[in-house]
Design a protein around this motif. Structure first.
Motif, PDB file in Angstrom:
ATOM      1  N   LEU A 340       0.841  -1.194   0.000  1.00  0.00           N
ATOM      2  CA  LEU A 340       0.000   0.000   0.000  1.00  0.00           C
ATOM      3  C   LEU A 340       0.877   1.245   0.000  1.00  0.00           C
ATOM      4  O   LEU A 340       1.962   1.262   0.575  1.00  0.00           O
ATOM      5  CB  LEU A 340      -0.908   0.019   1.232  1.00  0.00           C
ATOM      6  N   ILE A 341       0.360   2.288  -0.645  1.00  0.00           N
ATOM      7  CA  ILE A 341       1.070   3.565  -0.653  1.00  0.00           C
ATOM      8  C   ILE A 341       0.786   4.282   0.659  1.00  0.00           C
ATOM      9  O   ILE A 341      -0.383   4.392   1.083  1.00  0.00           O
ATOM     10  CB  ILE A 341       0.618   4.426  -1.842  1.00  0.00           C
ATOM     11  N   ALA A 342       1.801   4.792   1.265  1.00  0.00           N
ATOM     12  CA  ALA A 342       1.613   5.536   2.509  1.00  0.00           C
ATOM     13  C   ALA A 342       0.772   6.778   2.247  1.00  0.00           C
ATOM     14  O   ALA A 342       0.971   7.487   1.255  1.00  0.00           O
ATOM     15  CB  ALA A 342       2.964   5.910   3.096  1.00  0.00           C
ATOM     16  N   PHE A 343      -0.174   7.046   3.140  1.00  0.00           N
ATOM     17  CA  PHE A 343      -1.066   8.194   2.993  1.00  0.00           C
ATOM     18  C   PHE A 343      -0.275   9.472   3.275  1.00  0.00           C
ATOM     19  O   PHE A 343       0.178   9.694   4.405  1.00  0.00           O
ATOM     20  CB  PHE A 343      -2.228   8.031   3.962  1.00  0.00           C
ATOM     21  N   PRO A 344      -0.081  10.374   2.273  1.00  0.00           N
ATOM     22  CA  PRO A 344       0.752  11.579   2.465  1.00  0.00           C
ATOM     23  C   PRO A 344      -0.011  12.665   3.212  1.00  0.00           C
ATOM     24  O   PRO A 344      -0.385  13.703   2.651  1.00  0.00           O
ATOM     25  CB  PRO A 344       1.075  11.999   1.034  1.00  0.00           C
ATOM     26  N   VAL A 345      -0.253  12.441   4.482  1.00  0.00           N
ATOM     27  CA  VAL A 345      -1.094  13.332   5.272  1.00  0.00           C
ATOM     28  C   VAL A 345      -0.523  14.745   5.323  1.00  0.00           C
ATOM     29  O   VAL A 345      -1.208  15.733   5.056  1.00  0.00           O
ATOM     30  CB  VAL A 345      -1.272  12.756   6.696  1.00  0.00           C
ATOM     31  N   LYS A 346       0.749  14.860   5.665  1.00  0.00           N
ATOM     32  CA  LYS A 346       1.341  16.191   5.821  1.00  0.00           C
ATOM     33  C   LYS A 346       1.352  16.947   4.495  1.00  0.00           C
ATOM     34  O   LYS A 346       1.053  18.155   4.446  1.00  0.00           O
ATOM     35  CB  LYS A 346       2.760  16.054   6.366  1.00  0.00           C
ATOM     36  N   GLU A 347       1.681  16.259   3.427  1.00  0.00           N
ATOM     37  CA  GLU A 347       1.764  16.928   2.118  1.00  0.00           C
ATOM     38  C   GLU A 347       0.402  17.439   1.671  1.00  0.00           C
ATOM     39  O   GLU A 347       0.290  18.548   1.142  1.00  0.00           O
ATOM     40  CB  GLU A 347       2.323  15.964   1.074  1.00  0.00           C
ATOM     41  N   LEU A 348      -0.651  16.622   1.889  1.00  0.00           N
ATOM     42  CA  LEU A 348      -1.983  17.003   1.408  1.00  0.00           C
ATOM     43  C   LEU A 348      -2.642  18.046   2.289  1.00  0.00           C
ATOM     44  O   LEU A 348      -3.264  18.992   1.784  1.00  0.00           O
ATOM     45  CB  LEU A 348      -2.879  15.763   1.318  1.00  0.00           C
ATOM     46  N   PHE A 349      -2.557  17.907   3.590  1.00  0.00           N
ATOM     47  CA  PHE A 349      -3.359  18.723   4.491  1.00  0.00           C
ATOM     48  C   PHE A 349      -2.576  19.821   5.206  1.00  0.00           C
ATOM     49  O   PHE A 349      -3.122  20.491   6.068  1.00  0.00           O
ATOM     50  CB  PHE A 349      -4.053  17.827   5.520  1.00  0.00           C
ATOM     51  N   GLN A 350      -1.310  19.976   4.819  1.00  0.00           N
ATOM     52  CA  GLN A 350      -0.562  21.097   5.374  1.00  0.00           C
ATOM     53  C   GLN A 350       0.242  21.810   4.295  1.00  0.00           C
ATOM     54  O   GLN A 350       0.059  23.018   4.082  1.00  0.00           O
ATOM     55  CB  GLN A 350       0.369  20.621   6.495  1.00  0.00           C
ATOM     56  N   ASP A 351       1.079  21.065   3.583  1.00  0.00           N
ATOM     57  CA  ASP A 351       1.973  21.721   2.629  1.00  0.00           C
ATOM     58  C   ASP A 351       1.233  22.235   1.396  1.00  0.00           C
ATOM     59  O   ASP A 351       1.510  23.340   0.911  1.00  0.00           O
ATOM     60  CB  ASP A 351       3.077  20.750   2.201  1.00  0.00           C
ATOM     61  N   LYS A 352       0.300  21.436   0.840  1.00  0.00           N
ATOM     62  CA  LYS A 352      -0.297  21.783  -0.456  1.00  0.00           C
ATOM     63  C   LYS A 352      -1.812  21.933  -0.400  1.00  0.00           C
ATOM     64  O   LYS A 352      -2.464  21.965  -1.444  1.00  0.00           O
ATOM     65  CB  LYS A 352       0.056  20.704  -1.490  1.00  0.00           C
ATOM     66  N   ILE A 353      -2.380  22.072   0.769  1.00  0.00           N
ATOM     67  CA  ILE A 353      -3.832  22.117   0.854  1.00  0.00           C
ATOM     68  C   ILE A 353      -4.422  23.328   0.125  1.00  0.00           C
ATOM     69  O   ILE A 353      -5.498  23.258  -0.479  1.00  0.00           O
ATOM     70  CB  ILE A 353      -4.293  22.090   2.337  1.00  0.00           C
ATOM     71  N   ASN A 354      -3.693  24.439   0.135  1.00  0.00           N
ATOM     72  CA  ASN A 354      -4.220  25.653  -0.501  1.00  0.00           C
ATOM     73  C   ASN A 354      -4.097  25.638  -2.024  1.00  0.00           C
ATOM     74  O   ASN A 354      -4.533  26.576  -2.691  1.00  0.00           O
ATOM     75  CB  ASN A 354      -3.510  26.885   0.062  1.00  0.00           C
ATOM     76  N   GLN A 355      -3.496  24.581  -2.575  1.00  0.00           N
ATOM     77  CA  GLN A 355      -3.417  24.468  -4.026  1.00  0.00           C
ATOM     78  C   GLN A 355      -4.668  23.830  -4.623  1.00  0.00           C
ATOM     79  O   GLN A 355      -4.835  23.811  -5.838  1.00  0.00           O
ATOM     80  CB  GLN A 355      -2.190  23.642  -4.424  1.00  0.00           C
ATOM     81  N   PHE A 356      -5.543  23.300  -3.758  1.00  0.00           N
ATOM     82  CA  PHE A 356      -6.761  22.669  -4.245  1.00  0.00           C
ATOM     83  C   PHE A 356      -7.895  23.686  -4.332  1.00  0.00           C
ATOM     84  O   PHE A 356      -7.933  24.675  -3.589  1.00  0.00           O
ATOM     85  CB  PHE A 356      -7.166  21.507  -3.329  1.00  0.00           C
ATOM     86  N   ASP A 357      -8.825  23.420  -5.249  1.00  0.00           N
ATOM     87  CA  ASP A 357     -10.049  24.223  -5.344  1.00  0.00           C
ATOM     88  C   ASP A 357     -11.194  23.581  -4.582  1.00  0.00           C
ATOM     89  O   ASP A 357     -12.100  24.276  -4.122  1.00  0.00           O
ATOM     90  CB  ASP A 357     -10.458  24.380  -6.821  1.00  0.00           C
ATOM     91  N   LEU A 358     -11.163  22.250  -4.486  1.00  0.00           N
ATOM     92  CA  LEU A 358     -12.275  21.538  -3.858  1.00  0.00           C
ATOM     93  C   LEU A 358     -11.745  20.299  -3.157  1.00  0.00           C
ATOM     94  O   LEU A 358     -10.905  19.566  -3.702  1.00  0.00           O
ATOM     95  CB  LEU A 358     -13.308  21.129  -4.923  1.00  0.00           C
ATOM     96  N   ILE A 359     -12.243  20.081  -1.946  1.00  0.00           N
ATOM     97  CA  ILE A 359     -11.955  18.856  -1.203  1.00  0.00           C
ATOM     98  C   ILE A 359     -13.265  18.104  -1.031  1.00  0.00           C
ATOM     99  O   ILE A 359     -14.280  18.685  -0.595  1.00  0.00           O
ATOM    100  CB  ILE A 359     -11.324  19.160   0.171  1.00  0.00           C
ATOM    101  N   ILE A 360     -13.254  16.812  -1.386  1.00  0.00           N
ATOM    102  CA  ILE A 360     -14.432  15.964  -1.235  1.00  0.00           C
ATOM    103  C   ILE A 360     -14.098  14.875  -0.230  1.00  0.00           C
ATOM    104  O   ILE A 360     -13.136  14.118  -0.414  1.00  0.00           O
ATOM    105  CB  ILE A 360     -14.854  15.335  -2.584  1.00  0.00           C
ATOM    106  N   LEU A 361     -14.885  14.797   0.820  1.00  0.00           N
ATOM    107  CA  LEU A 361     -14.738  13.749   1.823  1.00  0.00           C
ATOM    108  C   LEU A 361     -15.937  12.829   1.691  1.00  0.00           C
ATOM    109  O   LEU A 361     -17.075  13.200   2.018  1.00  0.00           O
ATOM    110  CB  LEU A 361     -14.666  14.352   3.231  1.00  0.00           C
ATOM    111  N   ASP A 362     -15.703  11.633   1.174  1.00  0.00           N
ATOM    112  CA  ASP A 362     -16.770  10.687   0.870  1.00  0.00           C
ATOM    113  C   ASP A 362     -16.736   9.540   1.876  1.00  0.00           C
ATOM    114  O   ASP A 362     -15.866   8.665   1.811  1.00  0.00           O
ATOM    115  CB  ASP A 362     -16.588  10.144  -0.557  1.00  0.00           C
TER     116      ASP A 362
END
Length: 714
Positions: A340-362
């Protein structure tokens, strides 16, 4: 018309032609035999036979009476939009009236008025061809065109209608005379938009290429001019340009949505009109590829729906992670075997979170996957302008519920853990607000409010779901309801951002066609685009458009205000007008209209929202060149032998007179000529013998007696 008498010689044989031919051959053979034997009088007997055969051929004197037919000259009068400049229309009407009342023997003048065809300029030659089709070719005398010379369908060679064939098969040229509604060649400056993109990416400049061009006597390229640019209602920008040289302009696109760009060039001294010194172009600002982060909880049926929807949109860059193995799960499987690929928590939700336009939590269940600070980052992402879409199922009322984290502070509903789960069949319905909201108003097949939830299949209606959450508190806009009319779909604004909450994880059933299915893909697409601030999905909209010189203002609103606010309209000249909107409660819109005769950008505001509109030029070719000129029509007129005449001013028209003649000289400075073609109709015919019968018999007998007398002499 002139009556005439024509005389000629004809024959009406008393015997069949073949018999007359045999008798003639027999006579020639007998004469030849007699001459061979030296018989006297053979030639006289042959003359007697010839006179008899001539009588049997029935010679007649024919008389034919006929009268000449009048010829028709077509007069095409240009009444296209370019003729409204100056006094052209007045000159054309006066000239056409004067020409139509000129009395010329044997000539009728038929007038054809040519208006704008709406898209392809002035087409006088097309009208000429259609009108000439109703005139017999031998009665067409030629044509006249009363115009400003701006004709878009000028052929390279003279049309066939003006080159008819005579009865002998010869081709004759008919004249085309051009009468121009001005004193002489005029000058004009025009502005052309050579390149303009229909779309541009928000945050990047849009590239335009324009050209200012002078035409007419005394003009030349390289003249300095000023170009004025205005975007929507902003302050104008003046740019120096040179005529005859394309100018590149970069216009910043600040945000998504329509941009009206008005361009105008400074006038040329003495030019005929400034109507074509300006132009307007539309550019739609769009987002760059939308960056969407999709986090799925435990694998579920709806996961494929989301992936298929977002992958199918070429404007979306999707990053998708599924939480296959929560941290608390420990079954002894070696890490090397998990793959399994390690979940890049820090990269997604701290370093690059402001680069997204939309977050979908399903169906996302936290279970200590995200620390408190990262959940705070998601909430702050929304407050700073991001979009969050959350679909909730049983995990939303479990131990790892997001509503008990900082994310819950931006959600529009709270569900009680003990009593919030409802598991039974129901049909999603639109609320009263949902039937007006742009996100859901256009969805088809919504169940009727009185349809029982237990109904399993209804043609054309939305299919049932079987699980939903029932909140105990909500805020924002409720667009859909679920079991017991409880809120099901909610939209809300949080500071600069937006949130959508769907309190069911069963929307995937629609993609399977359960109970008839439903607009699952369209609904999710509209929700996603609303979260990303698509202008067309805004609840409060103000729109303006101009058609046929009428400004139409439309305001869409889902508010329950009793009286719609007035709108203020600012014309391109700066004149302001206050208008009252008329409500249409059935669709939540209000409209009003205003005559809009000024060229340029019109601004409309209701105090909160602002819209812009500009008239659309229906026939760009017609208004590109506004000069009165002979340059287009003179070559074809000279091919036909016709003349070109400048009519001058209305009170002092330089009208040529019309003549008909046999001469090849068809025009001069003050007259024009149509040729006599000799068209006529026969009114009667008569025939009588060329010589009396007794005289023909006497001649034949005289030759016979002369031959007998000659044969009897020694």
């Amino acid at each position: 018309m002139m009556n005439s008498l024509m005389q000629s010689i004809g024959f009406a044989p008393l015997l069949p032609l073949w018999l007359l031919g045999l008798l003639g051959i027999a006579g020639i053979l007998l004469c030849a035999w007699s001459l061979y034997n030296g018989a006297r009088g053979a030639l006289l007997r042959l003359a007697a036979l010839a006179s008899l055969l001539f009588w049997l051929a029935g010679p007649q004197h024919l008389r034919e009476s006929w009268h000449s037919l009048p010829q028709t000259a077509l007069m095409l009068v240009d009444q296209s939009p370019s003729m409204s400049i100056g006094q052209r229309a007045v000159i054309a009407r006066q000239a056409a009236d004067a020409l139509a009342h000129m009395q010329v023997d044997g000539l009728n003048i038929r007038t054809i008025t040519v208006h704008q065809n709406g898209h392809d300029g002035t087409r006088l030659f097309e009208a000429l061809d259609q009108a000439a089709a109703d005139i017999p070719p031998d009665q067409l005398a030629g044509a006249m065109m009363v115009t400003d010379g701006q004709v878009t369908d000028v052929p390279a060679n003279l049309p066939d209608r003006l080159r008819p064939r005579t009865a002998m098969g010869e081709q004759r040229t008919l004249p085309l005379h051009v009468l121009l509604t001005a004193k002489g060649e005029e000058t004009d400056r025009k502005l052309q938009i050579l390149e303009a993109p229909p779309y541009a990416i928000a945050g990047q400049p849009a590239h335009l290429r324009v050209l200012a061009e002078d035409s007419g006597p005394g003009t030349h390229a390289g003249t300095p001019a000023e170009l004025t640019l205005r975007v929507n209602g902003e302050e104008p920008v003046v740019i120096p340009v040179t005529t005859g040289t394309p100018q590149d302009i970069n216009i910043p696109v600040a945000r998504p949505g329509q941009m009206l760009i008005s361009l105008s060039v400074s006038p040329l001294a003495g030019e005929v009109s400034q109507l074509n010194n300006q132009s307007i172009t539309h550019i739609m600002g769009i987002r760059d590829r939308l960056r969407v982060l999709l986090i799925s909880g435990t694998p579920n049926q709806g996961e494929r729906v989301w992936r298929r929807l977002l992958k199918a949109d070429p404007a979306v860059d999707l990053i998708h992670f599924t939480i296959l193995r929560p941290p608390e799960k420990d079954d002894g499987t070696p890490l090397s075997d998990l793959a399994l690929i390690a979940f890049p928590v820090k990269e997604l939700f701290q370093d690059k979170i402001n680069q997204f336009d939309l977050i979908i939590l399903d169906g996302f269940e936290n279970r200590s996957i995200l620390p408190h600070s990262y959940l705070e980052n998601i909430a702050n992402f929304v407050r700073r302008g991001g979009g969050l879409l959350l679909t909730a199922g049983p995990e939303f009322v479990g131990p790892g519920s997001l509503q008990e984290t900082p994310v819950g502070d931006v959600l529009p509903a709270h569900v009680p853990p003990e009593t919030g789960m409802v598991e039974r069949q129901f049909r999603p319905r639109l609320t009263a607000q949902g039937r007006q909201h742009p996100v859901t108003a256009a969805l088809s097949g919504a169940p009727d409010a009185n349809m029982p939830d237990s109904t399993t299949t209804v043609a054309g209606a939305w299919g049932p779901w079987y699980r939903a959450l029932k909140p105990d508190s909500t805020h924002g806009e409720v667009l859909m309801s679920g079991p017991d009319a409880a809120p099901l779909l909610m939209l809300d604004r949080v500071d600069q951002g937006r949130v959508a909450l769907l309190l069911s994880d069963q929307i995937w059933l629609w993609s399977r066609g359960e109970g008839g299915g439903g607009p699952q893909a369209e609904l999710l697409r509209r929700i996603s685009h609303w979260l990303m601030k698509e202008p067309e999905l805004e609840e409060e909209q103000l729109a303006a458009s101009i058609t046929d010189n009428v400004l139409t203002v439309t305001r869409h609103s889902i508010s329950t205000e009793a009286t719609p606010p007035d709108v203020t309209v600012t014309a391109p000249s700066g004149t302001q007008t206050t208008l009252h909107l008329h409500a249409a409660p059935q669709d939540g819109s209000q409209t009003t209209t205003l005559p809009a005769n000024e060229a340029g950008i019109w601004q409309v505001t209701d105090g909160t929202h602002t819209a812009y509109a500009a008239p659309v030029q229906s026939d760009i070719r017609e208004m590109t060149d506004l000069r009165a000129t002979a340059t287009k029509l003179a070559p074809i007129a000279h091919q036909s032998g016709g003349g070109v005449f400048w009519l001058g001013a209305p009170k002092h028209l330089a009208m040529p007179t019309i003549r008909m003649a046999e001469s090849n000289n068809l025009h001069s400075t003050d007259w024009l000529t149509f040729p006599q073609r000799g068209a006529h109709i026969v009114t009667g015919k008569s025939a009588e013998p060329l010589l009396p019968t007794w005289s023909m018999l006497l001649v034949s007998l005289a030759f016979l007696f002369a031959g007998w007398w000659r044969e009897g002499r020694n």
